[in-house]
Design a protein around this motif. Structure first.
Motif, PDB file in Angstrom:
ATOM      1  N   ALA A  78    -106.797  32.782 -61.637  1.00 57.80           N
ATOM      2  CA  ALA A  78    -106.494  32.179 -62.944  1.00 57.80           C
ATOM      3  C   ALA A  78    -106.915  33.106 -64.078  1.00 57.80           C
ATOM      4  CB  ALA A  78    -107.199  30.829 -63.056  1.00 57.80           C
ATOM      5  N   LEU A  79    -108.086  33.737 -63.925  1.00 55.35           N
ATOM      6  CA  LEU A  79    -108.583  34.610 -64.996  1.00 55.35           C
ATOM      7  C   LEU A  79    -107.716  35.867 -65.136  1.00 55.35           C
ATOM      8  CD1 LEU A  79    -112.396  34.163 -64.287  1.00 55.35           C
ATOM      9  CD2 LEU A  79    -111.167  33.373 -66.325  1.00 55.35           C
ATOM     10  N   VAL A  80    -107.302  36.434 -63.991  1.00 55.35           N
ATOM     11  CA  VAL A  80    -106.396  37.597 -64.055  1.00 55.35           C
ATOM     12  C   VAL A  80    -105.078  37.181 -64.718  1.00 55.35           C
ATOM     13  CG1 VAL A  80    -104.969  39.130 -62.636  1.00 55.35           C
ATOM     14  CG2 VAL A  80    -107.388  38.880 -62.123  1.00 55.35           C
ATOM     15  N   GLY A  81    -104.600  35.983 -64.373  1.00 58.47           N
ATOM     16  CA  GLY A  81    -103.358  35.477 -64.979  1.00 58.47           C
ATOM     17  C   GLY A  81    -103.492  35.328 -66.489  1.00 58.47           C
ATOM     18  N   ALA A  82    -104.682  34.870 -66.936  1.00 57.11           N
ATOM     19  CA  ALA A  82    -104.904  34.730 -68.383  1.00 57.11           C
ATOM     20  C   ALA A  82    -104.834  36.095 -69.058  1.00 57.11           C
ATOM     21  CB  ALA A  82    -106.258  34.078 -68.628  1.00 57.11           C
ATOM     22  N   LEU A  83    -105.423  37.110 -68.397  1.00 56.96           N
ATOM     23  CA  LEU A  83    -105.379  38.465 -68.966  1.00 56.96           C
ATOM     24  C   LEU A  83    -103.937  38.957 -69.047  1.00 56.96           C
ATOM     25  CD1 LEU A  83    -108.391  40.185 -67.147  1.00 56.96           C
ATOM     26  CD2 LEU A  83    -108.258  39.592 -69.567  1.00 56.96           C
ATOM     27  N   LEU A  84    -103.171  38.704 -67.990  1.00 56.25           N
ATOM     28  CA  LEU A  84    -101.768  39.156 -67.984  1.00 56.25           C
ATOM     29  C   LEU A  84    -100.971  38.440 -69.076  1.00 56.25           C
ATOM     30  CD1 LEU A  84    -101.101  39.319 -64.135  1.00 56.25           C
ATOM     31  CD2 LEU A  84    -101.183  41.249 -65.712  1.00 56.25           C
ATOM     32  N   GLY A  85    -101.251  37.145 -69.249  1.00 53.10           N
ATOM     33  CA  GLY A  85    -100.556  36.384 -70.291  1.00 53.10           C
ATOM     34  C   GLY A  85    -100.860  36.933 -71.680  1.00 53.10           C
ATOM     35  N   LEU A  86    -102.140  37.260 -71.910  1.00 52.99           N
ATOM     36  CA  LEU A  86    -102.540  37.801 -73.215  1.00 52.99           C
ATOM     37  C   LEU A  86    -101.972  39.204 -73.423  1.00 52.99           C
ATOM     38  CD1 LEU A  86    -106.292  36.745 -73.444  1.00 52.99           C
ATOM     39  CD2 LEU A  86    -104.412  35.922 -74.867  1.00 52.99           C
ATOM     40  N   GLY A  87    -102.099  40.045 -72.378  1.00 52.68           N
ATOM     41  CA  GLY A  87    -101.594  41.425 -72.482  1.00 52.68           C
ATOM     42  C   GLY A  87    -100.100  41.430 -72.783  1.00 52.68           C
ATOM     43  N   GLY A  88     -99.355  40.591 -72.052  1.00 48.16           N
ATOM     44  CA  GLY A  88     -97.903  40.522 -72.262  1.00 48.16           C
ATOM     45  C   GLY A  88     -97.569  40.076 -73.676  1.00 48.16           C
ATOM     46  N   LEU A 109    -103.042  30.444 -70.920  1.00 51.03           N
ATOM     47  CA  LEU A 109    -103.090  29.295 -70.008  1.00 51.03           C
ATOM     48  C   LEU A 109    -101.916  29.313 -69.032  1.00 51.03           C
ATOM     49  CD1 LEU A 109    -104.163  26.464 -72.485  1.00 51.03           C
ATOM     50  CD2 LEU A 109    -105.487  27.361 -70.566  1.00 51.03           C
ATOM     51  N   ILE A 110    -100.726  29.647 -69.536  1.00 54.20           N
ATOM     52  CA  ILE A 110     -99.542  29.668 -68.667  1.00 54.20           C
ATOM     53  C   ILE A 110     -99.678  30.792 -67.639  1.00 54.20           C
ATOM     54  CG2 ILE A 110     -97.034  30.055 -68.615  1.00 54.20           C
ATOM     55  CD1 ILE A 110     -96.962  28.666 -71.392  1.00 54.20           C
ATOM     56  N   GLY A 111    -100.137  31.969 -68.089  1.00 58.53           N
ATOM     57  CA  GLY A 111    -100.354  33.091 -67.161  1.00 58.53           C
ATOM     58  C   GLY A 111    -101.336  32.699 -66.074  1.00 58.53           C
ATOM     59  N   ALA A 112    -102.405  32.011 -66.475  1.00 59.13           N
ATOM     60  CA  ALA A 112    -103.421  31.585 -65.511  1.00 59.13           C
ATOM     61  C   ALA A 112    -102.814  30.643 -64.478  1.00 59.13           C
ATOM     62  CB  ALA A 112    -104.569  30.897 -66.244  1.00 59.13           C
ATOM     63  N   ALA A 113    -102.024  29.685 -64.941  1.00 59.75           N
ATOM     64  CA  ALA A 113    -101.410  28.718 -64.015  1.00 59.75           C
ATOM     65  C   ALA A 113    -100.430  29.410 -63.068  1.00 59.75           C
ATOM     66  CB  ALA A 113    -100.707  27.619 -64.816  1.00 59.75           C
ATOM     67  N   ILE A 114     -99.629  30.352 -63.607  1.00 57.52           N
ATOM     68  CA  ILE A 114     -98.625  31.031 -62.773  1.00 57.52           C
ATOM     69  C   ILE A 114     -99.315  31.838 -61.660  1.00 57.52           C
ATOM     70  CG2 ILE A 114     -96.890  32.878 -62.717  1.00 57.52           C
ATOM     71  CD1 ILE A 114     -96.024  32.032 -65.508  1.00 57.52           C
ATOM     72  N   VAL A 151     -99.424  43.376 -60.808  1.00 59.89           N
ATOM     73  CA  VAL A 151     -98.753  42.074 -60.686  1.00 59.89           C
ATOM     74  C   VAL A 151     -97.619  42.033 -61.706  1.00 59.89           C
ATOM     75  CG1 VAL A 151     -99.051  39.584 -60.774  1.00 59.89           C
ATOM     76  CG2 VAL A 151    -100.915  41.021 -59.965  1.00 59.89           C
ATOM     77  N   ALA A 152     -96.404  42.025 -61.184  1.00 59.54           N
ATOM     78  CA  ALA A 152     -95.240  42.162 -62.068  1.00 59.54           C
ATOM     79  C   ALA A 152     -94.831  40.839 -62.689  1.00 59.54           C
ATOM     80  CB  ALA A 152     -94.068  42.726 -61.269  1.00 59.54           C
ATOM     81  N   PHE A 153     -94.256  40.932 -63.864  1.00 57.31           N
ATOM     82  CA  PHE A 153     -93.488  39.875 -64.539  1.00 57.31           C
ATOM     83  C   PHE A 153     -94.282  38.710 -65.130  1.00 57.31           C
ATOM     84  CE2 PHE A 153     -90.177  41.701 -61.697  1.00 57.31           C
ATOM     85  CZ  PHE A 153     -89.369  42.205 -62.694  1.00 57.31           C
ATOM     86  N   VAL A 154     -95.575  38.572 -64.765  1.00 59.89           N
ATOM     87  CA  VAL A 154     -96.337  37.465 -65.373  1.00 59.89           C
ATOM     88  C   VAL A 154     -96.469  37.703 -66.881  1.00 59.89           C
ATOM     89  CG1 VAL A 154     -98.523  36.211 -65.390  1.00 59.89           C
ATOM     90  CG2 VAL A 154     -97.571  37.029 -63.227  1.00 59.89           C
ATOM     91  N   GLY A 155     -96.680  38.974 -67.255  1.00 58.02           N
ATOM     92  CA  GLY A 155     -96.793  39.331 -68.666  1.00 58.02           C
ATOM     93  C   GLY A 155     -95.486  39.165 -69.416  1.00 58.02           C
ATOM     94  N   LEU A 156     -94.411  38.930 -68.705  1.00 61.53           N
ATOM     95  CA  LEU A 156     -93.109  38.676 -69.340  1.00 61.53           C
ATOM     96  C   LEU A 156     -92.868  37.171 -69.467  1.00 61.53           C
ATOM     97  CD1 LEU A 156     -90.167  40.036 -69.984  1.00 61.53           C
ATOM     98  CD2 LEU A 156     -89.618  39.066 -67.775  1.00 61.53           C
ATOM     99  N   ILE A 157     -93.111  36.479 -68.349  1.00 63.39           N
ATOM    100  CA  ILE A 157     -92.774  35.047 -68.302  1.00 63.39           C
ATOM    101  C   ILE A 157     -93.721  34.222 -69.162  1.00 63.39           C
ATOM    102  CG2 ILE A 157     -92.522  33.045 -66.765  1.00 63.39           C
ATOM    103  CD1 ILE A 157     -91.924  35.020 -64.506  1.00 63.39           C
ATOM    104  N   ALA A 158     -95.043  34.513 -69.057  1.00 62.09           N
ATOM    105  CA  ALA A 158     -96.029  33.671 -69.756  1.00 62.09           C
ATOM    106  C   ALA A 158     -95.802  33.651 -71.280  1.00 62.09           C
ATOM    107  CB  ALA A 158     -97.443  34.119 -69.392  1.00 62.09           C
ATOM    108  N   PRO A 159     -95.659  34.813 -71.940  1.00 60.22           N
ATOM    109  CA  PRO A 159     -95.425  34.758 -73.404  1.00 60.22           C
ATOM    110  C   PRO A 159     -94.120  34.049 -73.762  1.00 60.22           C
ATOM    111  CG  PRO A 159     -95.961  36.992 -72.717  1.00 60.22           C
ATOM    112  CD  PRO A 159     -95.775  36.197 -71.470  1.00 60.22           C
ATOM    113  N   HIS A 160     -93.122  34.209 -72.908  1.00 61.54           N
ATOM    114  CA  HIS A 160     -91.840  33.549 -73.162  1.00 61.54           C
ATOM    115  C   HIS A 160     -91.981  32.036 -73.189  1.00 61.54           C
ATOM    116  CE1 HIS A 160     -88.610  36.437 -73.178  1.00 61.54           C
ATOM    117  NE2 HIS A 160     -87.862  35.391 -73.414  1.00 61.54           N
ATOM    118  N   LEU A 161     -92.606  31.527 -72.112  1.00 61.86           N
ATOM    119  CA  LEU A 161     -92.797  30.077 -72.020  1.00 61.86           C
ATOM    120  C   LEU A 161     -93.716  29.615 -73.148  1.00 61.86           C
ATOM    121  CD1 LEU A 161     -93.139  29.582 -68.154  1.00 61.86           C
ATOM    122  CD2 LEU A 161     -91.131  29.231 -69.583  1.00 61.86           C
ATOM    123  N   ALA A 162     -94.714  30.445 -73.481  1.00 60.92           N
ATOM    124  CA  ALA A 162     -95.663  30.070 -74.539  1.00 60.92           C
ATOM    125  C   ALA A 162     -94.946  29.945 -75.884  1.00 60.92           C
ATOM    126  CB  ALA A 162     -96.783  31.098 -74.621  1.00 60.92           C
TER     127      ALA A 162
END
Lengths: 250, 326
Positions: free
Chosen positions: B58-68, B280-285, B252-263
């Motif tokens: 979840a924490l890595v996902g949060a980082l990817l969401g923020l980075g994206g 939050l979305i990156g973390a969940a994904i 980890v591909a595409f999380v940084g693309l999808i999370a900001p989009h959904l956000a």
């Protein structure tokens, strides 16, 4: 003076001189129209006056202070720049854009108040991609003037608008010019003649004519520069616009 | 506020799914009794092995969401993504060098420092090629990113072949390439949590600048931003976040693309609301995908990057098709 001044501005790009030794001063309480053919250097001059483009030589002063010594935030609060058109990367709503414009003031006015002042209350939640040209222009004007800037620079803001909206926009700029320095690029010489206090004619990167609007319009510079013969007419008091016809009525 | 609460609920569901999923599925009742500390062996395994891993995911996902979200904001392009732009690849090169080249430095700091330098350098290269001034167009940006990512991938493979005589390190580097969350110890987990808090705080400080930049560079300048200075700062922060995500979760591909989009769809385009939503979305994904990665081919584990690419690839193509049509 509390306006803008530029001294000996020279801008070059690709071996071409876009502005050559341009020195001008703009005072508060004056609506100045910048006119001239395509490629005359109007937009470059406006960008230099706004600070966005650094000149290769010369200086720009805002309120008697060299523009390069202004901090970005202070410059944003004192100045307002109205682009020809805006293409935001994200689909902001009217309210969000006005809020962004207001946020550059140290003490931002409430967005609801600004929306009401510009007749945008009903459009507040509407997103940029569904706004008409007129609605976009009103939104951008509201965002630009939100902090009450004392310098307003506009790059042909009415270019894509219909006559009603164009007139409306120029009326607003005229009102704003009572309290601020307002410099507007205008392709529409008719509007420039009727609303501006001062007209500057640019050609080939230099100031070709500069003076009181009525004098510049009556003088020979426009014919020489645009290579077009004009007919000067007086607008009837109950008319907003002139539509001319050819002798056979076509 | 309601929007964020709903996202928190989604994250909780993803965490529960992640905690249950695996080659040995845990029932919700087992999960509850493990959390209440019943002391059975199964519960201990769940608490010591699975839960830290789920939290790390979840924490890595949060980082990817923020980075994206930061990268999309800086590039003013909804198709910008750390993986596609080569930033993640840059971080992976840094990590590879730190692990395989005897630098005479402690591995931890060398890994962090070189991952950051790699991510930062690769991002600048793409920015410089695709056009720092004006709005970089989608095709130029993606082509520059693809070329840099391909070169970095080749260089990484070369380094792995040429330098590796230590099988443990090679395995770690390989897992980086395919993306995968390692189960961290408590110190590692706390450090990662600290990094996420720092990342969120520094991202939120960029929020207004990213909003202004979204209006275009010229308008952002007129509204009191120094765009060039701001872009440099934002790339620095973005590269730091991507490097941390890569160090803990690999490529980890595409999380940084999808999370900001959904956000953006969920919370609107203003970054103050959109950045936490993207985290939050990156973390969940990542949490859900990591659960799938552990459960889909038991007892083997499918690399996480493979799962996110399987879901994210079609999403990316859909967005690209829509953008090209527009």
């Amino acid at each position: 003076m509390t306006g803008i001044e530029c001294r000996s501005i020279r801008v070059e790009a690709g071996g071409k001189r876009l502005l050559d030794d341009v020195s001008l001063a703009f005072a508060r309480g004056t609506l100045t129209g910048l006119v001239g053919p395509n490629g005359a250097g109007k937009s470059t001059l406006l960008r230099v006056l706004a600070g966005y483009r650094r000149p290769d030589a010369g200086q720009v002063f805002w309120q008697e202070r060299d523009l390069v010594s202004w901090l970005a935030a202070g410059r944003g609060a004192v100045g307002g720049y109205l682009p020809q058109q805006l293409e935001p990367a994200w689909n902001y709503s009217v309210e969000e854009i006005v809020a962004l414009g207001a946020s550059r003031s140290p003490a931002p006015r409430p967005v609801a108040e600004l929306l009401a002042e510009h007749g945008l209350v009903e459009l507040a939640g509407r997103r940029w991609n569904v706004l008409s040209g007129g609605e976009r222009a009103r939104t951008m004007l509201a965002a630009t003037v939100a902090p009450g800037p004392s310098i307003i620079l506009a790059d042909e803001p009415g270019a894509s608008l219909d006559i009603r909206h164009r007139l409306d926009l120029v009326h607003r700029l005229q009102r704003l010019s009572r309290e601020a320095v307002v410099v507007v690029i205008m392709h529409d010489l008719d509007l420039a003649a009727r609303f501006c206090d001062r007209i500057i004619v640019m050609n080939g990167g230099i100031v070709a004519a500069d003076g009181e609007a009525s004098a510049v319009i009556a003088g020979p510079a426009l014919e020489e520069i645009f290579r077009v013969r004009f007919q000067r007419a007086v607008l009837a008091p109950d008319a907003d616009w002139v539509i001319s016809t050819t002798p056979n009525g076509a | 506020m309601k929007n964020i609460l709903l996202l928190l609920l989604a994250l909780l569901l993803a965490l529960a799914f992640g905690a249950m999923a695996g080659h040995d599925w845990a029932s919700p009742a087992r999960l509850v009794s493990a959390l209440s500390g019943d002391g059975s062996l199964q519960s201990q395994l769940l608490m010591v092995w699975r839960l830290p891993r789920v939290l790390a995911a979840a924490l890595v996902g949060a980082l990817l969401g923020l980075g994206g979200a930061i990268f999309q904001g800086v590039f003013r392009n909804p198709l910008a993504e750390p993986y596609l732009l080569g930033s993640s690849g840059g971080a992976a090169i840094g990590a590879t060098v730190a692990l395989l080249v005897p630098l005479g430095l402690p591995v931890g700091p060398a890994l962090a420092g070189l991952s950051f330098l790699g991510a930062w350098g690769a991002t600048w290269l793409v920015l410089a090629i695709a056009g720092l001034h004006g709005r970089p167009d989608t095709a130029g940006l993606l082509l520059a990113g693809v070329a840099i990512a391909a070169m970095l991938g080749a260089l990484r493979s070369f380094l792995m072949l040429a330098l590796s005589d230590d099988t443990v390190n090679l395995q770690v580097v390989l897992s980086w390439t395919l993306g995968g969350i390692q189960t961290p110890d408590m110190t590692g987990l706390l450090l990662l949590a600290g990094l996420v808090i720092a990342a969120l705080a520094s991202s939120l400080r960029l929020a207004r600048g990213l909003d202004l930049l979204g209006l275009g560079e010229e308008q952002a300048f007129a509204f009191g931003l120094d765009p060039q200075r701001f872009i440099k700062l934002a790339v620095l922060v973005g590269a730091g976040i991507v490097a941390a995500a890569v160090a803990y979760g690999g490529l980890v591909a595409f999380v940084g693309l999808i999370a900001p989009h959904l956000a953006r769809w969920w919370a609107g385009p203003r970054h103050a609301a959109m950045l936490p939503a993207s985290a939050l979305i990156g973390a969940a994904i990542v949490c859900a995908c990591d659960g799938i990665a552990r459960a889909v081919l038991p007892p083997a584990e499918v690399p996480l990057g493979l799962i996110t690419a399987l879901f994210g690839g079609p999403f990316f193509l859909l967005l690209l098709a829509r953008r090209l049509r527009a």
